[in-house]
Design a protein around this motif. Structure first.
Motif, PDB file in Angstrom:
ATOM      1  N   LEU A   1       6.464  -0.090   5.757  1.00  0.00           N
ATOM      2  CA  LEU A   1       7.896   0.164   5.641  1.00  0.00           C
ATOM      3  C   LEU A   1       8.677  -0.483   6.779  1.00  0.00           C
ATOM      4  N   ILE A   2       8.085  -0.503   7.974  1.00  0.00           N
ATOM      5  CA  ILE A   2       8.739  -1.169   9.105  1.00  0.00           C
ATOM      6  C   ILE A   2       8.873  -2.663   8.834  1.00  0.00           C
ATOM      7  N   GLU A   3       7.813  -3.279   8.336  1.00  0.00           N
ATOM      8  CA  GLU A   3       7.870  -4.714   8.055  1.00  0.00           C
ATOM      9  C   GLU A   3       8.848  -5.018   6.922  1.00  0.00           C
ATOM     10  N   GLU A   4       8.903  -4.161   5.917  1.00  0.00           N
ATOM     11  CA  GLU A   4       9.852  -4.384   4.819  1.00  0.00           C
ATOM     12  C   GLU A   4      11.281  -4.283   5.302  1.00  0.00           C
ATOM     13  N   LEU A   5      11.535  -3.392   6.247  1.00  0.00           N
ATOM     14  CA  LEU A   5      12.888  -3.246   6.789  1.00  0.00           C
ATOM     15  C   LEU A   5      13.273  -4.466   7.618  1.00  0.00           C
ATOM     16  N   THR A   6      12.298  -5.111   8.220  1.00  0.00           N
ATOM     17  CA  THR A   6      12.557  -6.311   9.026  1.00  0.00           C
ATOM     18  C   THR A   6      13.021  -7.474   8.169  1.00  0.00           C
ATOM     19  N   GLY A   7      12.528  -7.548   6.948  1.00  0.00           N
ATOM     20  CA  GLY A   7      12.920  -8.621   6.041  1.00  0.00           C
ATOM     21  C   GLY A   7      12.466  -9.983   6.519  1.00  0.00           C
ATOM     22  N   ASP A   8      13.359 -10.960   6.435  1.00  0.00           N
ATOM     23  CA  ASP A   8      13.017 -12.339   6.788  1.00  0.00           C
ATOM     24  C   ASP A   8      13.406 -12.690   8.226  1.00  0.00           C
ATOM     25  N   ALA A   9      13.721 -11.705   9.032  1.00  0.00           N
ATOM     26  CA  ALA A   9      14.081 -11.984  10.423  1.00  0.00           C
ATOM     27  C   ALA A   9      12.929 -12.694  11.133  1.00  0.00           C
ATOM     28  N   PRO A  10      13.230 -13.692  11.980  1.00  0.00           N
ATOM     29  CA  PRO A  10      12.162 -14.436  12.679  1.00  0.00           C
ATOM     30  C   PRO A  10      11.579 -13.618  13.836  1.00  0.00           C
TER      31      PRO A  10
ATOM     32  N   GLN B   1      -5.818  13.458   5.989  1.00  0.00           N
ATOM     33  CA  GLN B   1      -5.969  12.016   5.893  1.00  0.00           C
ATOM     34  C   GLN B   1      -6.551  11.426   7.174  1.00  0.00           C
ATOM     35  N   HIS B   2      -7.331  10.385   7.008  1.00  0.00           N
ATOM     36  CA  HIS B   2      -7.737   9.537   8.123  1.00  0.00           C
ATOM     37  C   HIS B   2      -6.485   8.874   8.693  1.00  0.00           C
ATOM     38  N   GLY B   3      -6.504   8.510   9.967  1.00  0.00           N
ATOM     39  CA  GLY B   3      -5.310   7.965  10.592  1.00  0.00           C
ATOM     40  C   GLY B   3      -4.915   6.578  10.139  1.00  0.00           C
ATOM     41  N   SER B   4      -5.867   5.770   9.664  1.00  0.00           N
ATOM     42  CA  SER B   4      -5.543   4.378   9.341  1.00  0.00           C
ATOM     43  C   SER B   4      -4.573   4.225   8.167  1.00  0.00           C
ATOM     44  N   PRO B   5      -4.761   4.899   7.027  1.00  0.00           N
ATOM     45  CA  PRO B   5      -3.797   4.707   5.935  1.00  0.00           C
ATOM     46  C   PRO B   5      -2.359   5.085   6.304  1.00  0.00           C
ATOM     47  N   PRO B   6      -2.100   6.226   6.977  1.00  0.00           N
ATOM     48  CA  PRO B   6      -0.711   6.508   7.370  1.00  0.00           C
ATOM     49  C   PRO B   6      -0.140   5.454   8.315  1.00  0.00           C
ATOM     50  N   LEU B   7      -0.954   4.963   9.258  1.00  0.00           N
ATOM     51  CA  LEU B   7      -0.478   3.908  10.156  1.00  0.00           C
ATOM     52  C   LEU B   7      -0.110   2.663   9.362  1.00  0.00           C
TER      53      LEU B   7
ATOM     54  N   PRO C   1     -11.053  -3.971   5.042  1.00  0.00           N
ATOM     55  CA  PRO C   1     -10.504  -3.088   4.007  1.00  0.00           C
ATOM     56  C   PRO C   1     -10.895  -3.586   2.629  1.00  0.00           C
ATOM     57  N   LEU C   2     -11.256  -2.658   1.742  1.00  0.00           N
ATOM     58  CA  LEU C   2     -11.739  -3.012   0.409  1.00  0.00           C
ATOM     59  C   LEU C   2     -10.712  -2.765  -0.687  1.00  0.00           C
ATOM     60  N   LEU C   3      -9.641  -2.036  -0.374  1.00  0.00           N
ATOM     61  CA  LEU C   3      -8.652  -1.668  -1.389  1.00  0.00           C
ATOM     62  C   LEU C   3      -7.241  -1.978  -0.910  1.00  0.00           C
ATOM     63  N   PRO C   4      -6.312  -2.176  -1.836  1.00  0.00           N
ATOM     64  CA  PRO C   4      -4.904  -2.325  -1.451  1.00  0.00           C
ATOM     65  C   PRO C   4      -4.385  -1.042  -0.803  1.00  0.00           C
ATOM     66  N   LEU C   5      -3.309  -1.179  -0.063  1.00  0.00           N
ATOM     67  CA  LEU C   5      -2.675  -0.025   0.572  1.00  0.00           C
ATOM     68  C   LEU C   5      -1.880   0.787  -0.449  1.00  0.00           C
ATOM     69  N   VAL C   6      -0.982   0.135  -1.174  1.00  0.00           N
ATOM     70  CA  VAL C   6      -0.133   0.791  -2.174  1.00  0.00           C
ATOM     71  C   VAL C   6      -0.276   0.060  -3.506  1.00  0.00           C
ATOM     72  N   ASP C   7      -0.724   0.776  -4.535  1.00  0.00           N
ATOM     73  CA  ASP C   7      -0.881   0.188  -5.869  1.00  0.00           C
ATOM     74  C   ASP C   7      -1.608  -1.161  -5.751  1.00  0.00           C
ATOM     75  N   ALA C   8      -1.049  -2.187  -6.388  1.00  0.00           N
ATOM     76  CA  ALA C   8      -1.657  -3.517  -6.293  1.00  0.00           C
ATOM     77  C   ALA C   8      -0.826  -4.444  -5.411  1.00  0.00           C
TER      78      ALA C   8
ATOM     79  N   MET D   1      -0.821  -7.713   9.221  1.00  0.00           N
ATOM     80  CA  MET D   1      -0.703  -6.552  10.101  1.00  0.00           C
ATOM     81  C   MET D   1      -1.092  -5.276   9.368  1.00  0.00           C
ATOM     82  N   GLN D   2      -0.760  -5.185   8.088  1.00  0.00           N
ATOM     83  CA  GLN D   2      -1.137  -4.012   7.310  1.00  0.00           C
ATOM     84  C   GLN D   2      -2.646  -3.953   7.100  1.00  0.00           C
ATOM     85  N   ARG D   3      -3.287  -5.097   6.903  1.00  0.00           N
ATOM     86  CA  ARG D   3      -4.737  -5.132   6.762  1.00  0.00           C
ATOM     87  C   ARG D   3      -5.409  -4.626   8.040  1.00  0.00           C
ATOM     88  N   LEU D   4      -4.915  -5.091   9.188  1.00  0.00           N
ATOM     89  CA  LEU D   4      -5.478  -4.630  10.451  1.00  0.00           C
ATOM     90  C   LEU D   4      -5.253  -3.139  10.632  1.00  0.00           C
ATOM     91  N   ALA D   5      -4.047  -2.671  10.313  1.00  0.00           N
ATOM     92  CA  ALA D   5      -3.737  -1.248  10.479  1.00  0.00           C
ATOM     93  C   ALA D   5      -4.656  -0.374   9.641  1.00  0.00           C
TER      94      ALA D   5
END
Length: 264
Positions: free
Chosen positions: A45-54, A33-39, A170-177, A183-187
Motif C-alpha cells: 500500500l505504501i508503494e502504491e501510494l507513491t505512484g510513479d514518483a522517482p 499471522q506470521h510477521g512477513s505477510p502483514p509487512l 516466496p512461493l505465492l502471490p501476496l494479494v490474489d494474482a 520490495m514486496q517479495r523481500l518483505a
C-alpha cells in the motif's frame, strides 16, 4: 501450489479490505499471522501510494501492536511527511477485537528517498553469498502448516562468519494474482530472520519479535533471498536478531528485530 496470502474484499472509505488466508498463519500460534505477510501488505500500500514518483524505499519498519488474527483486516496508507527528495509514508493494519472495537494491530513507516545515478561510487561491504547444499532440516518448525508452506526455506550447512544462513523464496502471490514488486517479495521473507538466526531452542523458549526494521541500499533482484542472521539473548528476557540480506547478485541491506524471550 495455488492461492495467495490475502484476498481483496473491496474498500471502506480510506481503508482497503482483505481476507487473510491460511498461508498467513504463524508457526508460533495458528490463530495469529506470521510477521512477513502483514509487512509485505503494508509495503504494497505504501508503494502504491507513491505512484510513479522517482523515489524508492530506503528503510521500512513494522511495529506489531498486538496479535494479528487470521481474519479480515483493513489497511490504509498515508503520507506522514511530504517532500520532493525525502518522504515519510505510513500504513496501519486494523482487525476486529473480540468483544471490543476494532484496533490497529500493526503499523509500518517507510522513508522514501529520491533516486539518482551513483553507479560510479556504488559499494557493498560484504561479498556475495553463493547458495550451497541445503540442510535436510531447515528449521525447528519443520512440518508446520500455514505461512511456512508458502515459502521455500533452504538452510545452509555450517555457519558463515559465525552466523547461520538461509536462502528463501516466496512461493505465492501476496494479494490474489497481483504482480509483486521486488520490495514486496523481500518483505514476504525478511521477517524470518528471527527464526533463521535462532540462538535458543524454540521447543524450550518463545522468542517472538515485536518489530522488523529493514534498510535497503539496493533494489532487490529476483525471487531468492539469503538471510545471514544471528540472535543475541540478554540475561533479562530481551533479545535482538540482526541479519545481512542478500540476493543472487550480492549484499542488499540489513534488518533488525527486537525479541521478547520467555520460557515455555
Amino acid at each position: 501450489m495455488k492461492g495467495s496470502h490475502y484476498r481483496r474484499l473491496g474498500t471502506d472509505g480510506e481503508y482497503q479490505l482483505f481476507e487473510s488466508t491460511d498461508y498467513t498463519r504463524s508457526n508460533w500460534d495458528r490463530e495469529i499471522q506470521h510477521g512477513s505477510p502483514p509487512l509485505a501488505l503494508m509495503t504494497k500500500l505504501i508503494e502504491e501510494l507513491t505512484g510513479d514518483a522517482p523515489m524508492r524505499i530506503g528503510r521500512v519498519t513494522m511495529d506489531i501492536l498486538g496479535a494479528i488474527p487470521v481474519a479480515p483486516v483493513r489497511v490504509r496508507a498515508w503520507i506522514d511527511r511530504p517532500g520532493s527528495r525525502i518522504m515519510l509514508l505510513a500504513a496501519e493494519l486494523v482487525a476486529a477485537r473480540p468483544g471490543g472495537p476494532d484496533r490497529a494491530v500493526a503499523r509500518a513507516s517507510a522513508w522514501l528517498l529520491a533516486t539518482s545515478d551513483t553507479t560510479d561510487v556504488a559499494t557493498d561491504r560484504h561479498p556475495p553469498l553463493v547458495e550451497g547444499d541445503k540442510d535436510p532440516m531447515p528449521h525447528k518448525w519443520e512440518g508446520a502448516t500455514g505461512y511456512l508452506e508458502a515459502i521455500d526455506w533452504r538452510k545452509q550447512y555450517g555457519l558463515d562468519n559465525g552466523s547461520p544462513v538461509a536462502w528463501m523464496s516466496p512461493l505465492l502471490p501476496l494479494v490474489d494474482a497481483d504482480d509483486m514488486t521486488q520490495m514486496q517479495r523481500l518483505a514476504l521473507v525478511v521477517d524470518c530472520a528471527n527464526g533463521a538466526g535462532a540462538a535458543i531452542d524454540p521447543e524450550q523458549f518463545v522468542f517472538m519479535n515485536t518489530d522488523t526494521t529493514v534498510h535497503i541500499h539496493r533494489v532487490p533482484v529476483g525471487n531468492d533471498f539469503a538471510l545471514r542472521a544471528r540472535g543475541s539473548i540478554g540475561p533479562d528476557g530481551i533479545g535482538v536478531t540482526t541479519a545481512e540480506i542478500f540476493d543472487r547478485q550480492g549484499f542488499i541491506g540489513t534488518c533488525a528485530q527486537t525479541l521478547l524471550v520467555q520460557r515455555r
